[in-house]
Each structure stands twice: as C-alpha cells, then as structure tokens.
Write an enzyme that holds these catalytic residues in place. Sequence first.
Site, PDB file in Angstrom:
ATOM      1  N   LYS A 157       0.856  -1.187   0.000  1.00 53.53           N
ATOM      2  CA  LYS A 157       0.000   0.000   0.000  1.00 53.53           C
ATOM      3  C   LYS A 157       0.888   1.231   0.000  1.00 53.53           C
ATOM      4  CE  LYS A 157      -3.523   2.443   2.606  1.00 53.53           C
ATOM      5  NZ  LYS A 157      -4.566   2.353   3.636  1.00 53.53           N
ATOM      6  N   ARG A 200     -10.831   9.960   2.050  1.00 53.61           N
ATOM      7  CA  ARG A 200     -10.678  10.624   3.356  1.00 53.61           C
ATOM      8  C   ARG A 200     -11.841  11.589   3.594  1.00 53.61           C
ATOM      9  NH1 ARG A 200      -4.069  11.138   3.036  1.00 53.61           N
ATOM     10  NH2 ARG A 200      -3.710   8.889   3.058  1.00 53.61           N
ATOM     11  N   LYS A 258       1.371  10.017   5.644  1.00 53.23           N
ATOM     12  CA  LYS A 258       1.464   8.633   6.127  1.00 53.23           C
ATOM     13  C   LYS A 258       2.736   7.944   5.631  1.00 53.23           C
ATOM     14  CE  LYS A 258      -3.558   8.159   6.721  1.00 53.23           C
ATOM     15  NZ  LYS A 258      -4.731   7.252   6.634  1.00 53.23           N
ATOM     16  N   GLU A 298       7.373  -6.889   1.042  1.00 55.00           N
ATOM     17  CA  GLU A 298       6.176  -6.755   1.881  1.00 55.00           C
ATOM     18  C   GLU A 298       5.218  -7.934   1.654  1.00 55.00           C
ATOM     19  OE1 GLU A 298       5.149  -4.911   4.230  1.00 55.00           O
ATOM     20  OE2 GLU A 298       6.099  -2.945   4.142  1.00 55.00           O
ATOM     21  N   LYS A 323      -2.335  -1.485  -3.720  1.00 51.80           N
ATOM     22  CA  LYS A 323      -3.188  -0.297  -3.625  1.00 51.80           C
ATOM     23  C   LYS A 323      -2.331   0.950  -3.700  1.00 51.80           C
ATOM     24  CE  LYS A 323      -6.202   1.916  -0.351  1.00 51.80           C
ATOM     25  NZ  LYS A 323      -6.542   2.035   1.030  1.00 51.80           N
ATOM     26  N   SER A 359     -10.505   5.530  -4.333  1.00 48.73           N
ATOM     27  CA  SER A 359     -11.449   6.646  -4.471  1.00 48.73           C
ATOM     28  C   SER A 359     -11.023   7.673  -5.516  1.00 48.73           C
ATOM     29  CB  SER A 359     -11.629   7.313  -3.114  1.00 48.73           C
ATOM     30  OG  SER A 359     -10.375   7.738  -2.595  1.00 48.73           O
ATOM     31  N   TYR A 406     -15.527   0.801  -6.131  1.00 47.11           N
ATOM     32  CA  TYR A 406     -16.807   1.475  -5.856  1.00 47.11           C
ATOM     33  C   TYR A 406     -17.750   1.326  -7.046  1.00 47.11           C
ATOM     34  CZ  TYR A 406     -13.914   3.540  -2.196  1.00 47.11           C
ATOM     35  OH  TYR A 406     -13.073   3.706  -1.131  1.00 47.11           O
TER      36      TYR A 406
HETATM   37  C1  PBG Z   1      -7.109   3.658   5.660  1.00 44.91           C
HETATM   38  C2  PBG Z   1      -7.613   3.352   4.306  1.00 44.91           C
HETATM   39  C3  PBG Z   1      -7.501   4.223   3.229  1.00 44.91           C
HETATM   40  C4  PBG Z   1      -8.170   3.616   2.179  1.00 44.91           C
HETATM   41  C5  PBG Z   1      -8.662   2.388   2.618  1.00 44.91           C
HETATM   42  N1  PBG Z   1      -8.301   2.243   3.939  1.00 44.91           N
HETATM   43  C6  PBG Z   1      -6.914   5.580   3.120  1.00 44.91           C
HETATM   44  C7  PBG Z   1      -5.610   5.884   3.668  1.00 44.91           C
HETATM   45  O1  PBG Z   1      -4.746   5.031   3.839  1.00 44.91           O
HETATM   46  O2  PBG Z   1      -5.402   7.054   3.969  1.00 44.91           O
HETATM   47  C8  PBG Z   1      -8.310   4.240   0.822  1.00 44.91           C
HETATM   48  C9  PBG Z   1      -9.461   3.817   0.014  1.00 44.91           C
HETATM   49  C10 PBG Z   1      -9.736   4.674  -1.157  1.00 44.91           C
HETATM   50  O3  PBG Z   1      -9.063   5.692  -1.418  1.00 44.91           O
HETATM   51  O4  PBG Z   1     -10.678   4.327  -1.878  1.00 44.91           O
HETATM   52  N2  PBG Z   1      -6.549   2.705   6.401  1.00 44.91           N
END
Ligand code: PBG
Length: 328
Positions: free
Chosen positions: A198, A208, A221, A237, A252, A278, A317
């Site tokens: 990720k 968010r 992050k 990983e 991701k 998203s 989605y």
């Molecule tokens: C947080 C989490 C995130 C997403 C899924 N779980 C965002 C982040 O790490 O800040 C993102 C999902 C998306 O953008 O559709 N643990």
Amino acid sequence: MAAYPATRMRRLRQADWTRRMVRETTLTPDDLIWAIVVSESADPRQPVAAMPGADRLSVAETAKAARRARELGIPALALFPHINPAKKDEVGSAGTDPDGLVCQTIKAVKDAAPEVGVMVDVALDPYTTHGHDGVLRDGEILNDDTVARLTDQARAFAEAGADVIAPSDMMDGRIGVLRGMLEDDGFTNTLIMSYAAKYASAFYGPYREAVGSATALQGDKKTYQMDPANIEEALREVELDLEEGADMVMVKPGLAYLDIVHAVKQAFQAPTYAFQVSGEYAMIKAAGANGWIDEDRAILETLMAFRRAGANGVITYFAEHAADMLGA
Ligand code: PBG
C-alpha cells in the site's frame, strides 16, 4: 510467425465472434469486490461530493446492497466506516467497540445475505482525532502499540461474523499477530486479505472525505505507507505477509500500480487483488460527467486492465454498476 500478408493480425479482429474467440482475459462479476462506506446516520444515502454516485449508506441500506450483490453475482462487500466525529479520540477507541458501526453492519449484512462475503478494513484512521492509522505519540506512529489495538479490532470484527479481515494500516508484523489471534480464538476459517503493498498516495483524497478523516489528518502517512518509487520493497512486503499467514494480498492504489500487481502475481502465484481507490473512481466520474470520456467504457476497460495485469479481482466502488453492465 509468418510475415505479412500470410499473417494479417486484423483477420482475428474482424467481427465480434472472432474477437470473443481469441480474448485472453475475462471479466465477470466474480472478479469484483464492492467497496461501500457505511454511515451511522439514519439517512439511507448521503452523498460524498468527491465521489458522485458512491454515497455513504446507512446500515439498513448496506444490508440491501448485500442482497443486490447476491443478485448481481458479486462475491463480497468491503466495508469502510464513517463515524460521528464526536466519537473519535487519540487511540481510536470506537474502532474496537464490539457494538460499533462496523460490527453492527457485519451482522446486518450477514443476516440479509449470508451467501455474500463481508470484508472489513482493519486500521484506526476513521476513529482517530489525528486521522492516522495507528497510535500516535510525540509525532511517531507506534508500531507495536498499534498492532495490539488492531488485534482487538480484528477480534471484534471476527466475533461479529466478518469473513475477511483486511488490515490496511501497513504496520510491521501485524499479519502474523492477527493470524495468531484468529487461530487462538477459534476463528480458523476467517480469511486475511492483507493490504500488503500500500503506497502513500494522492489517490486516497476522496476516501478521506468519505470517511471524514480528511480534515483530521495531521501530516502524511509516509512512515508507514510505501514510497511510490519502489517495487522491490513491494515484493518483500508481500512475501512477509504471505509467510505470516495472509490468504490473499492486495496492491493499492490500482491503475497507477499495475506493474506491481503483475510482479506480485508472477513472483508468488497467490490470490492477488487490486484496489481501484477513491481517486481513480473520482477521475473517471469527473471526466465522464464532463463528457470527456465514455464513463461506462472507461470503467470496464480499467477493470479488465487489472485482470490482464494478473489481479484475481478488484475492490471497486463501481462494482454494482459494472456487474450490472456485465449482466450476471
Ligand atoms: C485507511 C484506508 C484508506 C483507504 C482504505 N483504507 C486511506 C488511507 O490510507 O489514507 C483508501 C481507500 C480509497 O481511497 O478508496 N486505512
């Protein structure tokens, strides 16, 4: 291969039936996991400005979505919570509440459509005042303290009936600890899909907003999510997570990371998933709404691209609409 004109590549593209005969990759509703943001509100649907059409759903509406998934042949839902900001605190206490929003939703979904798999995100960011996925002390996200909190969270979700635990936090060692907890507590059939590779990405912006952590987030992050420049690190990983007991692994974001999806699939031959996040959703919707691209075709083309890269499936989605177009 014979040279032109003995070989004319276009012969195989001349009609729909020939194209179908030589198609190398398939896309069906089986390949989709439906990402849904669930809300505590009694309003059935609440729009999210940056994600038109992907509303936050009430618990009851999510249960309906589960029945819709069953009808459409979508195997599983992936749930993400939007909780009342007043319930957030420094350590994300609401995230481990056995009567909390996610646990209630898991139960409602399993009641409504027991045949549909329920996957839940394990991380603290929807519940913390600072918007980070873990426990923050003096500007540092504490790895082992966070893993302990995630273990409580995952236990609550497993007890509520979650089928798949999906840790999205990127702490070290969490898969091994979670697997140990599941085995010790009798959840031997509970699956783990690890957010294994990720990346610290700009493409999570709309999410968010959807879960209400955007205004909360302090800093970035980058001390736990990966550097977009790295591929070897992704393989390390994934290897660790598989060794620690992940049943499935995820990359991701999705479209900008198809090389990672491909490399992971080639290296491990394990069930591999991509998350069309998203921001990817928002870009397709925005261009579609402006008439700049054909939205439906872009949706199916991107989903096929994940499959071609080697993904067994895609968290998206768009799942409901795509499954509808694919005609289960
Ligand atoms: C947080 C989490 C995130 C997403 C899924 N779980 C965002 C982040 O790490 O800040 C993102 C999902 C998306 O953008 O559709 N643990």
